[in-house]
Design a protein around this motif. Sequence first.
Motif, PDB file in Angstrom:
ATOM      1  N   ASP A  53       0.867  -1.266  -0.287  1.00  0.00           N
ATOM      2  CA  ASP A  53       0.078   0.115  -0.155  1.00  0.00           C
ATOM      3  C   ASP A  53       1.066   1.267  -0.047  1.00  0.00           C
ATOM      4  O   ASP A  53       1.793   1.355   0.748  1.00  0.00           O
ATOM      5  CB  ASP A  53      -0.895   0.168   1.383  1.00  0.00           C
ATOM      6  CG  ASP A  53      -1.731   1.166   1.506  1.00  0.00           C
ATOM      7  OD1 ASP A  53      -2.783   1.091   0.463  1.00  0.00           O
ATOM      8  OD2 ASP A  53      -1.638   1.994   2.285  1.00  0.00           O
ATOM      9  N   GLY A  54       0.513   2.199  -1.005  1.00  0.00           N
ATOM     10  CA  GLY A  54       1.247   3.385  -0.981  1.00  0.00           C
ATOM     11  C   GLY A  54       2.703   3.332  -1.818  1.00  0.00           C
ATOM     12  O   GLY A  54       3.218   4.294  -2.068  1.00  0.00           O
ATOM     13  N   ALA A  55       3.040   2.241  -2.336  1.00  0.00           N
ATOM     14  CA  ALA A  55       4.113   2.262  -3.389  1.00  0.00           C
ATOM     15  C   ALA A  55       3.851   2.656  -4.642  1.00  0.00           C
ATOM     16  O   ALA A  55       2.519   2.678  -5.081  1.00  0.00           O
ATOM     17  CB  ALA A  55       4.469   0.634  -3.359  1.00  0.00           C
ATOM     18  N   PRO A  56       4.762   2.988  -5.492  1.00  0.00           N
ATOM     19  CA  PRO A  56       4.539   3.062  -6.926  1.00  0.00           C
ATOM     20  C   PRO A  56       3.746   2.235  -7.580  1.00  0.00           C
ATOM     21  O   PRO A  56       3.962   1.123  -7.559  1.00  0.00           O
ATOM     22  CB  PRO A  56       5.965   3.328  -7.471  1.00  0.00           C
ATOM     23  CG  PRO A  56       6.707   3.803  -6.284  1.00  0.00           C
ATOM     24  CD  PRO A  56       6.289   2.878  -5.235  1.00  0.00           C
ATOM     25  N   ALA A  57       2.924   2.651  -8.242  1.00  0.00           N
ATOM     26  CA  ALA A  57       1.794   1.632  -9.044  1.00  0.00           C
ATOM     27  C   ALA A  57       2.842   1.156 -10.609  1.00  0.00           C
ATOM     28  O   ALA A  57       2.357   1.497 -11.439  1.00  0.00           O
ATOM     29  CB  ALA A  57       0.753   2.443  -9.725  1.00  0.00           C
ATOM     30  N   ASP A  58       3.998   0.399  -9.996  1.00  0.00           N
ATOM     31  CA  ASP A  58       4.594  -0.118 -10.954  1.00  0.00           C
ATOM     32  C   ASP A  58       4.332  -1.917 -10.932  1.00  0.00           C
ATOM     33  O   ASP A  58       4.779  -2.459  -9.829  1.00  0.00           O
ATOM     34  CB  ASP A  58       6.122  -0.106 -10.872  1.00  0.00           C
ATOM     35  CG  ASP A  58       6.530   1.457 -11.029  1.00  0.00           C
ATOM     36  OD1 ASP A  58       5.525   2.102 -11.452  1.00  0.00           O
ATOM     37  OD2 ASP A  58       7.540   1.734 -10.468  1.00  0.00           O
ATOM     38  N   VAL A  59       3.691  -2.398 -11.767  1.00  0.00           N
ATOM     39  CA  VAL A  59       3.291  -3.802 -11.477  1.00  0.00           C
ATOM     40  C   VAL A  59       3.452  -4.596 -12.975  1.00  0.00           C
ATOM     41  O   VAL A  59       3.083  -4.184 -14.142  1.00  0.00           O
ATOM     42  CB  VAL A  59       1.726  -3.847 -11.234  1.00  0.00           C
ATOM     43  CG1 VAL A  59       1.666  -5.569 -10.971  1.00  0.00           C
ATOM     44  CG2 VAL A  59       1.631  -3.120 -10.009  1.00  0.00           C
ATOM     45  N   VAL A  60       3.911  -5.762 -12.917  1.00  0.00           N
ATOM     46  CA  VAL A  60       4.063  -6.682 -14.196  1.00  0.00           C
ATOM     47  C   VAL A  60       3.312  -8.010 -13.602  1.00  0.00           C
ATOM     48  O   VAL A  60       3.698  -8.379 -12.835  1.00  0.00           O
ATOM     49  CB  VAL A  60       5.482  -6.978 -14.591  1.00  0.00           C
ATOM     50  CG1 VAL A  60       5.523  -7.858 -15.748  1.00  0.00           C
ATOM     51  CG2 VAL A  60       6.260  -5.653 -14.751  1.00  0.00           C
ATOM     52  N   ALA A  61       2.537  -8.545 -14.678  1.00  0.00           N
ATOM     53  CA  ALA A  61       1.928  -9.768 -14.275  1.00  0.00           C
ATOM     54  C   ALA A  61       2.090 -10.768 -15.183  1.00  0.00           C
ATOM     55  O   ALA A  61       2.537 -10.511 -16.366  1.00  0.00           O
ATOM     56  CB  ALA A  61       0.235  -9.430 -14.433  1.00  0.00           C
ATOM     57  N   TYR A  62       2.194 -12.009 -14.609  1.00  0.00           N
ATOM     58  CA  TYR A  62       2.623 -13.308 -15.504  1.00  0.00           C
ATOM     59  C   TYR A  62       1.530 -14.428 -15.382  1.00  0.00           C
ATOM     60  O   TYR A  62       0.832 -14.491 -14.327  1.00  0.00           O
ATOM     61  CB  TYR A  62       3.933 -13.736 -15.126  1.00  0.00           C
ATOM     62  CG  TYR A  62       4.913 -12.850 -15.313  1.00  0.00           C
ATOM     63  CD1 TYR A  62       5.504 -12.568 -16.531  1.00  0.00           C
ATOM     64  CD2 TYR A  62       5.169 -12.158 -14.152  1.00  0.00           C
ATOM     65  CE1 TYR A  62       6.623 -11.663 -16.423  1.00  0.00           C
ATOM     66  CE2 TYR A  62       6.362 -11.108 -14.364  1.00  0.00           C
ATOM     67  CZ  TYR A  62       7.368 -10.768 -15.562  1.00  0.00           C
ATOM     68  OH  TYR A  62       7.865  -9.786 -15.642  1.00  0.00           O
ATOM     69  N   ALA A  63       1.204 -15.058 -16.535  1.00  0.00           N
ATOM     70  CA  ALA A  63       0.271 -16.032 -16.432  1.00  0.00           C
ATOM     71  C   ALA A  63       0.634 -17.348 -15.491  1.00  0.00           C
ATOM     72  O   ALA A  63      -0.408 -17.967 -14.951  1.00  0.00           O
ATOM     73  CB  ALA A  63      -0.009 -16.646 -17.791  1.00  0.00           C
ATOM     74  N   THR A  64       1.966 -17.425 -15.383  1.00  0.00           N
ATOM     75  CA  THR A  64       2.412 -18.736 -14.512  1.00  0.00           C
ATOM     76  C   THR A  64       3.440 -18.151 -13.618  1.00  0.00           C
ATOM     77  O   THR A  64       4.001 -17.094 -13.579  1.00  0.00           O
ATOM     78  CB  THR A  64       3.048 -19.857 -15.517  1.00  0.00           C
ATOM     79  OG1 THR A  64       3.990 -19.126 -16.292  1.00  0.00           O
ATOM     80  CG2 THR A  64       1.976 -20.279 -16.258  1.00  0.00           C
ATOM     81  N   ASP A  65       3.822 -18.867 -12.724  1.00  0.00           N
ATOM     82  CA  ASP A  65       4.657 -18.596 -11.388  1.00  0.00           C
ATOM     83  C   ASP A  65       6.304 -18.655 -12.134  1.00  0.00           C
ATOM     84  O   ASP A  65       6.606 -19.592 -12.535  1.00  0.00           O
ATOM     85  CB  ASP A  65       4.690 -19.671 -10.434  1.00  0.00           C
ATOM     86  CG  ASP A  65       5.613 -19.301  -9.346  1.00  0.00           C
ATOM     87  OD1 ASP A  65       6.308 -18.568  -9.480  1.00  0.00           O
ATOM     88  OD2 ASP A  65       5.578 -20.063  -8.292  1.00  0.00           O
ATOM     89  N   PRO A  66       6.946 -17.401 -12.315  1.00  0.00           N
ATOM     90  CA  PRO A  66       8.261 -17.339 -12.993  1.00  0.00           C
ATOM     91  C   PRO A  66       9.155 -17.902 -12.181  1.00  0.00           C
ATOM     92  O   PRO A  66      10.291 -18.472 -12.564  1.00  0.00           O
ATOM     93  CB  PRO A  66       8.299 -16.012 -13.045  1.00  0.00           C
ATOM     94  CG  PRO A  66       7.403 -15.310 -12.097  1.00  0.00           C
ATOM     95  CD  PRO A  66       6.241 -16.036 -11.836  1.00  0.00           C
ATOM     96  N   THR A  67       8.941 -18.607 -10.949  1.00  0.00           N
ATOM     97  CA  THR A  67      10.106 -19.217 -10.091  1.00  0.00           C
ATOM     98  C   THR A  67      10.038 -20.781 -10.508  1.00  0.00           C
ATOM     99  O   THR A  67      11.029 -21.445 -10.381  1.00  0.00           O
ATOM    100  CB  THR A  67       9.815 -19.046  -8.469  1.00  0.00           C
ATOM    101  OG1 THR A  67       8.405 -19.550  -8.083  1.00  0.00           O
ATOM    102  CG2 THR A  67       9.743 -17.613  -8.116  1.00  0.00           C
ATOM    103  N   LEU A  68       8.962 -21.020 -11.224  1.00  0.00           N
ATOM    104  CA  LEU A  68       8.697 -22.269 -11.632  1.00  0.00           C
ATOM    105  C   LEU A  68       8.897 -22.517 -13.163  1.00  0.00           C
ATOM    106  O   LEU A  68       9.458 -23.533 -13.823  1.00  0.00           O
ATOM    107  CB  LEU A  68       7.188 -23.239 -11.482  1.00  0.00           C
ATOM    108  CG  LEU A  68       6.971 -23.132  -9.665  1.00  0.00           C
ATOM    109  CD1 LEU A  68       5.417 -23.796  -9.677  1.00  0.00           C
ATOM    110  CD2 LEU A  68       7.953 -23.993  -9.030  1.00  0.00           C
ATOM    111  N   ASP A  69       8.657 -21.379 -13.817  1.00  0.00           N
ATOM    112  CA  ASP A  69       8.772 -21.420 -15.346  1.00  0.00           C
ATOM    113  C   ASP A  69       9.630 -20.081 -15.657  1.00  0.00           C
ATOM    114  O   ASP A  69       8.901 -19.087 -15.938  1.00  0.00           O
ATOM    115  CB  ASP A  69       7.700 -21.480 -15.940  1.00  0.00           C
ATOM    116  CG  ASP A  69       7.855 -21.247 -17.413  1.00  0.00           C
ATOM    117  OD1 ASP A  69       8.916 -21.373 -18.194  1.00  0.00           O
ATOM    118  OD2 ASP A  69       6.639 -20.855 -18.044  1.00  0.00           O
TER     119      ASP A  69
END
Length: 353
Positions: free
Chosen positions: A319-335
């Motif tokens: 909350d309160g952070a800059p609105a910088d967000v990237v979304a991915y369809a799958t978990d990038p730690t697994l893929d």
Amino acid sequence: MLCIRGVVLPEREERTFWIDGEVLRAGRPPGGLAGRDAETVVDGGWLLPGLVDVHTHPGALEPGSPFDEELLRRQLGEHRDAGVLAVRTPGTSRRMPAWVATDPELPRVTSAGRWLATPGRFFPGFGRDVSEAELARAAVEEAAASGGWCKVIGDWAADEPAVPLPLLTSVVRAVHAAGGKVAVHCQTAEGTRNAVLAGADSLEHGMHLDPALLDRMAAQGTAFVPTLSVFGAKEEAMRAREPGARRDLWLAGWDTMLDNVRAAHEAKVTVLAGTDSFPCGTVAGEMEWLVRAGLPAQAALGAASWAARAWLGLPGLVDGAPADVVAYATDPTLDPGALNHPTRIVLRGRIVR
């Protein structure tokens, strides 16, 4: 009003955020609005506060070429379009132009001013050439002009002396006294050792790093930016060269790099992802090299995202952070390949894609 919902990394908790201008808000919609009044732009998947490349040099394609502001804009755009929403530029041939900090379409940039090179160390005229007697003063100037960081070329040719330890120590002390930080280019055993013993804030490359120095690095907060991908890309060509002092020293350094990176992580040194290569926007490949070196996938992803942001003084998805967000369809730690295919990129509250 925009709404984003997904599993936040590294906490692995499903959360809902509302974008209020350029700021993230958690919990209930701000301003008394009902959730139905918001447009949901991400609903599910995995959320990162953007990728980070802490060693990139946009603005010139090769040593000696002039600094090009249009190229700088394009290359920062390459970072952004790959989901890299924050970068650190540890050295450029010219100081970062002021418009970079105010352009809402570009990643957040932490600059280290111009490279600082003493005689015989670096490409002539490409950075700020100074005498050894001028180095400490110039380092303070570049840190002040850039917003906190400076970059010293601590060594150069593999078979030539590094910046002397007493001098480098005086540089670090002067910059720290002025409230700044020092990044040191180091690719020789002497240069890397001197950077650690001088108390540098980051080792850039860190070839020939003596593992006996890792505990000291961890204790004093010296980060390690190994730029593995750019070295790995050179390995085949270097092995094909005729044996010689510089080629053999380079290979000796490279042959221990992966082990040193793993050992640094195990010693609780902050290991970070930086590419030092073109095209820009390829820090996902550096994450894969960190995994190859032996970092757990989550730690390697953190080195290219939330851990790097924290190191640069930027918050994650709170909350309160800059609105910088990237979304991915799958978990990038697994893929890890998922990092090359973001489903949504939001920078400063604006949808990039």
